[in-house]
Design an enzyme around this catalytic site. Structure first.
Site, PDB file in Angstrom:
ATOM      1  CG  HIS A  73      -9.453  41.148  26.502  1.00  0.00           C
ATOM      2  ND1 HIS A  73      -9.060  40.795  25.182  1.00  0.00           N
ATOM      3  CD2 HIS A  73      -8.944  42.012  26.750  1.00  0.00           C
ATOM      4  CE1 HIS A  73      -8.973  41.926  24.611  1.00  0.00           C
ATOM      5  NE2 HIS A  73      -8.591  43.126  26.818  1.00  0.00           N
ATOM      6  CD  GLU A  74      -9.367  42.920  31.082  1.00  0.00           C
ATOM      7  OE1 GLU A  74      -8.572  42.932  31.397  1.00  0.00           O
ATOM      8  OE2 GLU A  74     -10.051  43.239  30.586  1.00  0.00           O
TER       9      GLU A  74
END
Length: 352
Positions: free
Chosen positions: A20-21
């Site tokens: 996600h990051e």
């Protein structure tokens, strides 16, 4: 084996956060926004290294992560700060995390389907003796259920699921001979059949060959099914059918993955089941994170669109500190909710 499954679950959860990051990170870099730190996990740093302008860190608690960009929640004179990027670049950066989670879920399901020879499909291969739903103006062998009362049908169990929710009369769309055929107001109710204890609709479903294109389609449909389950869960939460006590956080998710592994018939099945569950959680995170709630990416997208419209009308740039204050308040509330959910997760595990 339980410890191994727990470690595997923690690893998968960390990968979901990291991916996600990483999505935010990749798009921020591509858009020329300065990334000050890219971290997986929260809390004290277990490992940290600076390369170029960015600090890369692995932190102790696998319950979050972040991609810290210059000027993310405050005004900055840095021309490469997040707040100084044009609105569409900020939009892409904010959406990239959830997009990567969804893509990961899709790729995991596709990987699990890669060795399949065939799939069970909602294609009618026959009818039980005495079934009244077969006919020229009704259902026919070879029909593929496409929609029931507007709901897309992906799996065979979707048919009975959506039929059980209705009042006995349905608008059904089937694929027949490569064309969509609408069957308006068709009566379908479970009946008793000789040799079966429970009432049934009287359908036999077939299979379809797992060609490369079918595998791609089925992986996509599985992710669409995951998405629908998430939205149904949110609807139940809003309507009060389920409460906060029924929610699960990182502790509950790791425990569920471990239990899934323990209940499998073999180690290979355990790994497959855990990965499938991980794909569902990846899609779940993609959707949940895009909800218009302060501190979540969806909340940031909502405020970005609102402030962009206001700035376009007033010709004045709003102070980012106000948006930062809203997200800070939202983060405090989310952390409080996470604490409650984590407490409930631990309580359920202790009680067994």
């Amino acid at each position: 084996m339980t410890i191994l499954y727990i470690l595997l679950a923690i690893l998968i959860f960390g990968v979901l956060i990291g991916i996600h990051e990483f999505g935010h990170f990749l798009v921020a870099k591509a858009c020329g926004v300065r990334v000050e730190e890219f971290a997986v996990g929260m809390g004290p740093a277990l490992w940290k290294k600076k390369k170029g302008e960015t600090v890369y860190a692995l932190r102790a608690l696998p319950i979050g992560g972040y991609c810290a960009m210059a000027g993310e929640d405050a005004s900055s004179e840095d021309p490469r700060a997040f707040t100084n990027a044009v609105w569409w670049k900020r939009l892409l950066i904010l959406c990239a995390g959830s997009a990567m989670n969804f893509l990961l879920g899709f790729l995991v399901v596709l990987l699990l389907y890669s060795s399949a020879a065939a799939f069970h499909a909602p294609i009618l291969s026959g009818f039980m003796e005495g079934c009244p739903y077969e006919g020229a103006e009704a259902l026919q062998v070879g029909d593929r259920f496409y929609k029931i009362d507007g709901h897309r049908i992906y799996e065979t169990y979707d048919v009975s699921d959506f039929l059980s929710r209705g009042d006995g009369v349905y608008d059904v769309v089937v694929l027949r001979g490569g064309k969509k055929v609408e069957l308006k107001s068709i009566a379908l109710e479970p009946l008793e059949y000789e040799g079966y204890e429970n009432k049934m609709y009287g359908f036999f479903f077939g299979v379809e060959e797992a060609t490369p294109l079918v595998k791609l389609r089925r992986a996509w449909e599985s992710c669409m099914g995951f998405s629908r389950m998430v939205w149904q869960g949110l609807q139940q939460l809003v309507t009060g059918k389920v409460g906060v006590k029924d929610m699960s956080g990182p502790v509950g998710i790791v425990n569920l993955m471990a239990e899934t592994g323990e209940q499998a018939a073999s180690t290979a099945d355990a790994l497959s089941d855990i990965l499938y569950l991980g794909a569902f959680i990846a899609v779940n995170l993609a959707i949940m994170n895009m909800l218009p709630i302060p501190a979540l990416d969806g909340g940031r997208v909502f405020l970005l669109l609102v402030t962009s419209v206001i700035e376009a009308v007033t010709r004045r740039k709003l102070d980012p500190k106000f948006e930062g204050a809203i997200h800070a308040a939202g983060m405090i509330l989310l952390l409080g909710l996470m604490a409650i959910v984590m407490f409930n997760d631990i309580l359920r595990i202790v009680r067994g």
